[in-house]
Design an enzyme around this catalytic site. Structure first.
Site, short mmCIF file in Angstrom:
data_model
loop_
_atom_site.label_atom_id
_atom_site.label_comp_id
_atom_site.label_asym_id
_atom_site.label_seq_id
_atom_site.Cartn_x
_atom_site.Cartn_y
_atom_site.Cartn_z
N GLU A 29 0.82 -1.22 0.00
CA GLU A 29 0.00 0.00 0.00
C GLU A 29 0.86 1.27 0.00
O GLU A 29 0.38 2.34 0.38
CB GLU A 29 -0.94 -0.01 1.20
CG GLU A 29 -1.93 -1.15 1.18
CD GLU A 29 -2.85 -1.14 2.39
OE1 GLU A 29 -3.74 -0.27 2.45
OE2 GLU A 29 -2.68 -2.00 3.27
N SER A 157 -6.88 -2.48 1.74
CA SER A 157 -7.20 -1.84 0.46
C SER A 157 -7.68 -2.82 -0.60
O SER A 157 -7.50 -2.58 -1.79
CB SER A 157 -5.99 -1.04 -0.06
OG SER A 157 -5.70 0.03 0.80
N TYR A 227 -9.33 4.17 -5.00
CA TYR A 227 -8.35 5.25 -4.97
C TYR A 227 -8.15 6.01 -6.28
O TYR A 227 -7.63 7.12 -6.27
CB TYR A 227 -6.98 4.69 -4.52
CG TYR A 227 -7.03 4.07 -3.16
CD1 TYR A 227 -7.21 4.84 -2.02
CD2 TYR A 227 -6.93 2.69 -2.99
CE1 TYR A 227 -7.27 4.27 -0.76
CE2 TYR A 227 -6.98 2.11 -1.74
CZ TYR A 227 -7.16 2.90 -0.63
OH TYR A 227 -7.22 2.34 0.61
N ARG A 266 -11.35 3.02 11.61
CA ARG A 266 -12.53 2.98 10.74
C ARG A 266 -12.92 1.52 10.53
O ARG A 266 -12.08 0.70 10.15
CB ARG A 266 -12.23 3.62 9.38
CG ARG A 266 -13.47 3.96 8.57
CD ARG A 266 -13.16 4.14 7.10
NE ARG A 266 -12.89 2.85 6.46
CZ ARG A 266 -11.74 2.53 5.89
NH1 ARG A 266 -10.73 3.38 5.85
NH2 ARG A 266 -11.58 1.34 5.34
N ASP A 268 -15.42 -1.42 8.77
CA ASP A 268 -16.27 -1.70 7.62
C ASP A 268 -17.38 -2.66 8.04
O ASP A 268 -17.11 -3.68 8.70
CB ASP A 268 -15.45 -2.32 6.49
CG ASP A 268 -14.37 -1.36 5.98
OD1 ASP A 268 -14.59 -0.14 6.08
OD2 ASP A 268 -13.32 -1.85 5.52
N GLU A 282 -13.96 -5.76 9.09
CA GLU A 282 -12.61 -5.53 9.59
C GLU A 282 -12.53 -4.11 10.15
O GLU A 282 -13.45 -3.31 9.96
CB GLU A 282 -11.56 -5.72 8.49
CG GLU A 282 -11.76 -4.83 7.28
CD GLU A 282 -10.81 -5.17 6.14
OE1 GLU A 282 -9.76 -4.52 6.06
OE2 GLU A 282 -11.12 -6.09 5.35
N ASN A 284 -9.72 -0.79 10.53
CA ASN A 284 -8.47 -0.20 10.03
C ASN A 284 -7.97 0.81 11.05
O ASN A 284 -8.65 1.80 11.32
CB ASN A 284 -8.76 0.48 8.68
CG ASN A 284 -7.52 0.94 7.96
OD1 ASN A 284 -6.56 1.37 8.60
ND2 ASN A 284 -7.53 0.87 6.65
N GLY A 288 -6.99 5.61 5.59
CA GLY A 288 -6.50 6.48 4.54
C GLY A 288 -6.87 7.93 4.75
O GLY A 288 -7.90 8.25 5.34
#
Length: 324
Positions: A29, A157, A227, A266, A268, A282, A284, A288
């Site tokens: 990443e 990602s 992205y 964050r 999901d 999951e 994070n 990002g």
């Protein structure tokens, strides 16, 4: 919970000292991290913070100490950046940093360990199998049913991720995931709406920010669409009814606390179409901060600009030892 209103941080930039924004690194990443870190660096400098760029792939971390760095903003993504390794090095160097500590970072990066803990704590997450071969991947498809998601256990990602609908796809899906991680996760696919929800520590308490509903063409929310295109719709306010939004926020705060996260994160969440049941996918711990990123989008709806968010996160930088 869904009506949280954030207030701009009252912080003297000089009090934050000399700041290194860590981005780049050597993970898969890296490109996304460079986009995140560049944005964070510009935001901090625009607010009068004495910040500079630091790429751990190009400079040894010990140089942070010789540079006289007072704190670090971690904008690294993936292994070597959000898996507890950099966090551990900064602990040894006694340099405060943003985000979760060593243990929470390490656990959250490992999707299987995360799911085991969530399941033990009674939090809903899709069924899964950890597989070590294409044949085991086929067995997982029989057990979990189609469609099934195959992905590396310790990547982000959507790298190496495949949606499998029949056994003939298992070998290629396993190979795509295994090239990034020897541990491959097969996960039950939840048909429904995709959402994500940031968590931010505000006045010492974990607060869920507004939920974002993600609408991708054909449901294909992959690395490219995340992205590098503008075809994905990000709805914030989410358009969900108030009870559903509140339940998702409650769930992600529990998920955050269960893993011992701090600073920000964050999570999901999929909402199953058949019964509107939310499932944690999951979390994070180094989200990002690019032009397509979701934490800044949610924070803006709650009243905090990108620049203000960066300053608030930086002001929260600490060491694990200071939390005990």
């Amino acid at each position: 919970m869904s009506r949280i209103q954030l207030h701009p941080p009252v912080v003297n930039p000089a009090s934050l000292g000399k700041v290194a924004v860590l981005f780049g690194g050597s993970s898969a990443e890296r490109d996304v991290s460079i986009m995140s870190g560049t944005g964070v660096l510009q935001a901090l400098q625009s607010q009068g913070v004495d910040a500079f760029a630091f790429d751990p792939a190009q400079r040894p971390l010990q140089e942070l100490q010789t540079e006289g760095v007072d704190r670090c903003f971690i904008a690294l993504h993936g292994r070597g950046g959000e898996d507890g390794t950099v966090q551990g090095a900064l602990e040894l160097l006694k340099i405060p940093y943003t985000g979760s500590g060593v243990m929470a970072s390490s656990i959250a990066m490992d999707k299987v360990m995360t799911k085991r803990i969530w399941r033990f704590e009674g939090l809903p997450t899709p069924d899964w199998r950890l597989v070590a071969s294409a044949a085991e991947c086929e067995q997982a498809l029989v057990a979990l049913g189609a469609p099934m998601i195959v992905k590396p256990a310790r990547e982000g990602s959507s790298i190496g991720l495949t949606k499998v609908t029949d056994a003939a796809q298992c070998a290629a899906a396993y190979a795509a995931a295994a090239q990034h991680d020897p541990e491959v996760l097969c996960e039950q696919f939840i048909e429904g709406e995709e959402t994500t929800c940031p968590v931010l520590i505000v006045d010492g308490e974990a607060q869920a920010l507004p939920v974002i509903r993600i609408v991708a063409p054909g449901g294909n929310y992959d690395y490219q669409n995340k992205y590098f295109t503008d075809v994905v719709q990000y709805l914030c306010p989410s358009g969900l009814n108030a009870d559903e939004e509140t339940e998702i926020q409650r769930l992600v705060v529990r998920a955050f606390r269960t893993l011992g996260c701090r600073g920000w994160a964050r999570a999901d969440v999929m909402i199953r179409k058949s019964d509107r049941q939310p499932f944690l996918l999951e979390i994070n711990t180094s989200p990002g901060m690019t032009g397509h990123s979701l934490v800044p989008m949610s924070a803006k709806v709650a009243g905090l600009s990108y620049e203000q968010l960066c300053v608030q996160l930086l002001a929260s930088a600490s060491l694990d030892a200071l939390q005990r």
